[in-house]
Write an enzyme that holds these catalytic residues in place. Sequence first.
Site, PDB file in Angstrom:
ATOM      1  N   SER A 164       0.853  -1.193   0.000  1.00 49.39           N
ATOM      2  CA  SER A 164       0.000   0.000   0.000  1.00 49.39           C
ATOM      3  C   SER A 164       0.886   1.240   0.000  1.00 49.39           C
ATOM      4  O   SER A 164       1.715   1.399  -0.890  1.00 49.39           O
ATOM      5  CB  SER A 164      -0.950  -0.022   1.209  1.00 49.39           C
ATOM      6  OG  SER A 164      -1.872   1.047   1.141  1.00 49.39           O
ATOM      7  N   THR A 165       0.778   2.102   1.008  1.00 43.88           N
ATOM      8  CA  THR A 165       1.535   3.353   1.036  1.00 43.88           C
ATOM      9  C   THR A 165       3.036   3.103   0.904  1.00 43.88           C
ATOM     10  O   THR A 165       3.616   2.355   1.678  1.00 43.88           O
ATOM     11  CB  THR A 165       1.257   4.108   2.340  1.00 43.88           C
ATOM     12  OG1 THR A 165      -0.144   4.161   2.564  1.00 43.88           O
ATOM     13  CG2 THR A 165       1.830   5.513   2.284  1.00 43.88           C
ATOM     14  N   HIS A 190      -2.603  -1.159  -3.349  1.00 41.04           N
ATOM     15  CA  HIS A 190      -3.748  -0.264  -3.179  1.00 41.04           C
ATOM     16  C   HIS A 190      -3.545   0.955  -4.075  1.00 41.04           C
ATOM     17  O   HIS A 190      -2.696   1.805  -3.795  1.00 41.04           O
ATOM     18  CB  HIS A 190      -3.875   0.176  -1.724  1.00 41.04           C
ATOM     19  CG  HIS A 190      -4.162  -0.953  -0.783  1.00 41.04           C
ATOM     20  ND1 HIS A 190      -3.911  -0.880   0.569  1.00 41.04           N
ATOM     21  CD2 HIS A 190      -4.683  -2.196  -1.006  1.00 41.04           C
ATOM     22  CE1 HIS A 190      -4.262  -2.032   1.140  1.00 41.04           C
ATOM     23  NE2 HIS A 190      -4.720  -2.836   0.207  1.00 41.04           N
ATOM     24  N   MET A 282       0.010   1.137   5.032  1.00 40.15           N
ATOM     25  CA  MET A 282      -0.722   1.358   6.275  1.00 40.15           C
ATOM     26  C   MET A 282      -1.846   0.333   6.408  1.00 40.15           C
ATOM     27  O   MET A 282      -2.285  -0.267   5.433  1.00 40.15           O
ATOM     28  CB  MET A 282      -1.286   2.772   6.321  1.00 40.15           C
ATOM     29  CG  MET A 282      -2.367   3.066   5.309  1.00 40.15           C
ATOM     30  SD  MET A 282      -3.015   4.747   5.510  1.00 40.15           S
ATOM     31  CE  MET A 282      -4.209   4.809   4.191  1.00 40.15           C
ATOM     32  N   ASP A 285      -4.312  -4.922   5.890  1.00 37.85           N
ATOM     33  CA  ASP A 285      -4.751  -5.744   4.770  1.00 37.85           C
ATOM     34  C   ASP A 285      -3.652  -6.723   4.355  1.00 37.85           C
ATOM     35  O   ASP A 285      -2.505  -6.335   4.166  1.00 37.85           O
ATOM     36  CB  ASP A 285      -5.131  -4.848   3.587  1.00 37.85           C
ATOM     37  CG  ASP A 285      -5.700  -5.631   2.422  1.00 37.85           C
ATOM     38  OD1 ASP A 285      -6.350  -6.669   2.658  1.00 37.85           O
ATOM     39  OD2 ASP A 285      -5.494  -5.206   1.262  1.00 37.85           O
TER      40      ASP A 285
END
Length: 347
Positions: A164-165, A190, A282, A285
Amino acid sequence: MIKVLVIDDSPLIRGILTEVLKQARDITVVGCAEDPYQARQMIKTLNPDVLTLDIEMPKMDGLSFLRNLMRLRPMPVVMISTLTQQGSPATLEALEIGAIDFIAKPTLNIADQLQAYAYTLQEKIRVASQARIRAFKPAANASFQIQGETEKFDLNAIIAIGASTGGTEAIKEVLMTFPKHAPPTVITQHIPPVFSTSFAQRMDRCCTVAVKEAEHGDVLASGQVFIAPGGKHLKIVKRGSVTVCELDDTAPVNRHKPAVDVLFDSLVPMAKSVSAVLLTGMGSDGAKGMLKLRQSGAKTAAQDEKSSVVWGMPRAAVQLEAAQKVIPLSKVTQTLLYSVAKPCRKV
């Protein structure tokens, strides 16, 4: 209290962003700048913790300002991006330079979705304020070579990556060192629609392996990488003698679509041939899905805290004991490839 400086040439956008951020008790907007030159002076005097930065501005564009910032005074930046086919390459370049994350530029009809937008922006600001700032450096493009008594990969091997991030650059660093004959690789990052297309195209241009945005029915094959499209879950399923990508338009999972847990869950039936890793991001998930994979015989790993921009998803996997190994980003390729390599038979 997280101090934010808003940089945008539009008074309307500055006003919306300020109003949205003022709703959070732990965030304060210390100032607004209409161009990078004004922002440069305000950074010196106001010492903000996080910047929001537009890309298209007069006098100096956002990317040029970001390059100078990351060279002279690295700090967390969230890009305010135009979510279009034209805007996505510049935003991905901003992430490459060092921006932590991005969010859509608010539109004139945002009123009916203001609360959702406010929540998302506030959360990105909070994450950015805690993120590790990395110095910009061009990624190496030399393929990793397996050394010693190994030369081939398991024919059924599948590599799975979730992030993600900070993940777009982490994924790039990993894929750029994959050899041309690497096992089929599936990725859930993401990322919104359009951006996933641009991201896959960007990776394909700089990697030895072939990278594409996954389409329904794509057959997994050696030397190919499939990235989940924004707005769709990616599953991997067996169809007779082949393994294929399946796109799922069901509800978000863990507030994400695509979700890493959906990808990892789909791989459980073939877990003994899977090597999975959770990279920077973050939230949590992918952690539960990785635990199922490990319990079913997969090889699992998580990126370590020091090399992660945001140690959220990998940390969740470590806390669940879902990751067999905790490794720096520089060791991810080596770990993934060795885990699916077959010993060389001596004649």
